[in-house]
Write an enzyme that holds these catalytic residues in place. Sequence first.
Site, PDB file in Angstrom:
ATOM      1  CE  LYS A 114      -4.144  -1.866   1.922  1.00 42.83           C
ATOM      2  NZ  LYS A 114      -5.273  -1.982   3.024  1.00 42.83           N
ATOM      3  CE  LYS A 197      -8.934 -10.537  -3.518  1.00 40.43           C
ATOM      4  NZ  LYS A 197      -8.853 -10.881  -2.085  1.00 40.43           N
ATOM      5  CE  LYS A 200     -13.807  -3.543   0.076  1.00 40.99           C
ATOM      6  NZ  LYS A 200     -14.423  -3.933   1.428  1.00 40.99           N
TER       7      LYS A 200
HETATM    8  P1  AMP Z   1     -11.508  -7.222   1.434  1.00 37.96           P
HETATM    9  O1  AMP Z   1     -12.193  -6.045   2.043  1.00 37.96           O
HETATM   10  O2  AMP Z   1     -11.564  -7.134  -0.064  1.00 37.96           O
HETATM   11  O3  AMP Z   1      -9.724  -7.359   1.888  1.00 37.96           O
HETATM   12  O4  AMP Z   1     -12.039  -8.443   1.572  1.00 37.96           O
HETATM   13  C1  AMP Z   1     -12.405  -9.052   3.014  1.00 37.96           C
HETATM   14  C2  AMP Z   1     -12.279 -10.400   3.208  1.00 37.96           C
HETATM   15  O5  AMP Z   1     -13.322 -11.015   2.122  1.00 37.96           O
HETATM   16  C3  AMP Z   1     -11.072 -11.160   2.704  1.00 37.96           C
HETATM   17  O6  AMP Z   1      -9.917 -11.254   3.745  1.00 37.96           O
HETATM   18  C4  AMP Z   1     -11.499 -12.397   2.059  1.00 37.96           C
HETATM   19  O7  AMP Z   1     -11.693 -13.492   3.389  1.00 37.96           O
HETATM   20  C5  AMP Z   1     -12.718 -12.131   1.649  1.00 37.96           C
HETATM   21  N1  AMP Z   1     -12.917 -12.023   0.297  1.00 37.96           N
HETATM   22  C6  AMP Z   1     -12.670 -10.950  -0.600  1.00 37.96           C
HETATM   23  N2  AMP Z   1     -12.618 -10.995  -1.765  1.00 37.96           N
HETATM   24  C7  AMP Z   1     -13.101 -12.236  -2.074  1.00 37.96           C
HETATM   25  C8  AMP Z   1     -13.316 -13.106  -3.386  1.00 37.96           C
HETATM   26  N3  AMP Z   1     -13.078 -12.819  -4.329  1.00 37.96           N
HETATM   27  N4  AMP Z   1     -13.460 -14.424  -2.900  1.00 37.96           N
HETATM   28  C9  AMP Z   1     -13.405 -14.955  -1.637  1.00 37.96           C
HETATM   29  N5  AMP Z   1     -13.282 -14.130  -0.631  1.00 37.96           N
HETATM   30  C10 AMP Z   1     -13.020 -13.000  -0.571  1.00 37.96           C
END
Ligand code: AMP
Length: 332
Positions: A114, A197, A200
């Site tokens: 980051k 994957k 957002k």
């Molecule tokens: P993030 O806010 O993108 O870091 O996502 C929070 C949590 O959601 C992550 O630590 C993952 O456990 C889960 N997560 C996010 N994106 C995915 C995805 N495309 N498939 C499965 N789990 C996800």
Amino acid sequence: MTQKRVLSGIQPTSDSFHLGNYLGAVKQWVELQDGHDAFYCIVDLHALTGEIEPALLRKRTLASAAQLIALGISPEKSTLFVQSQVPQHNQLGWLMECIAGFGEASRMTQFKDKSSKAGADSARVGLFTYPMLQAADILLYQAHLVPVGEDQRQHIELTRDLAGRFNTRFGETFRVPDNFILKTAAKIQDLQDPAAKMSKSSGSVAGVLEIMDTLEANAKKIKSATTDAGREIKFDEKEKPGISNLLTIHSALSGVAIEKLEVEFEGKGYGDFKSVVADVVVEYLRPIRSAALELLDDEKSLIDILHVGGAKARDVASSTLDLAYKNLGVVR
Ligand code: AMP
Ligand code: TRP
């Protein structure tokens, strides 16, 4: 026997969680509520390490709370709270900063990623101290288990190191949590770019299924999802990443095994298949979205729920902080 304590956190950094967040993390939090003493924290202080937009922070904190409840986190079963309402997080965070090494903090890959994206001059100090605040989030609750995604493994390792170091040097104070990396059984890919994957930050708008989006918009996104060469509905992540992703989504929401779906859709075309997946998603999300909107409609009641969680959290957090201060020789 008393139940094991679970703690996890999620940043309020978007208006809506996406299906990957739900299937990859929140759904498993919901399952852990039964049989565990669960604490779930909306980590708004951590969100301040990114772009700070006051109106958005407020909106997204409430939207996160509403969605977590609508997705099944029960404020009766779990302690659901907002990090900034429990000042002990900042207080223990400081103590963690005072025992963490500059070198070990500098090795955190999330910080390196980051800060290099932001550029050395715009990266802020809070981004650097983020993992020590996260350690405080966990250790305040004497958590046994911290269900997180693979990307958080290093932060949990650091938390374990800091807890062990504190205990050795100043006397038994914190429980050292187990590693608990969530199973990635349901890894959800971007609908437009199934090699990436669902995310957002990096995903295309059309490739991400947002819980709070309208049902029509989500149905449309599925119907226009990228498919693969050939015409068979078969699970094959290499040759058919698009179809495999849709099979994963269907199966995760309907509970029907992928092998059964392959049989069910034998001889059917991609168009028919996508229509069915769209229906499954829409019917799954319909009650969730409307429950979340209803909660957001009555902000005061929603904030009251968070206050109740915050009071419970402060109770637990303050006794841990007291012990830590006492062991450090702080006059109380
Ligand atoms: P993030 O806010 O993108 O870091 O996502 C929070 C949590 O959601 C992550 O630590 C993952 O456990 C889960 N997560 C996010 N994106 C995915 C995805 N495309 N498939 C499965 N789990 C996800
Ligand atoms: N860093 C975590 C993430 O980005 C969020 C988080 C903050 C967290 N504090 C936590 C997760 C404590 C688990 C426990 O996903």
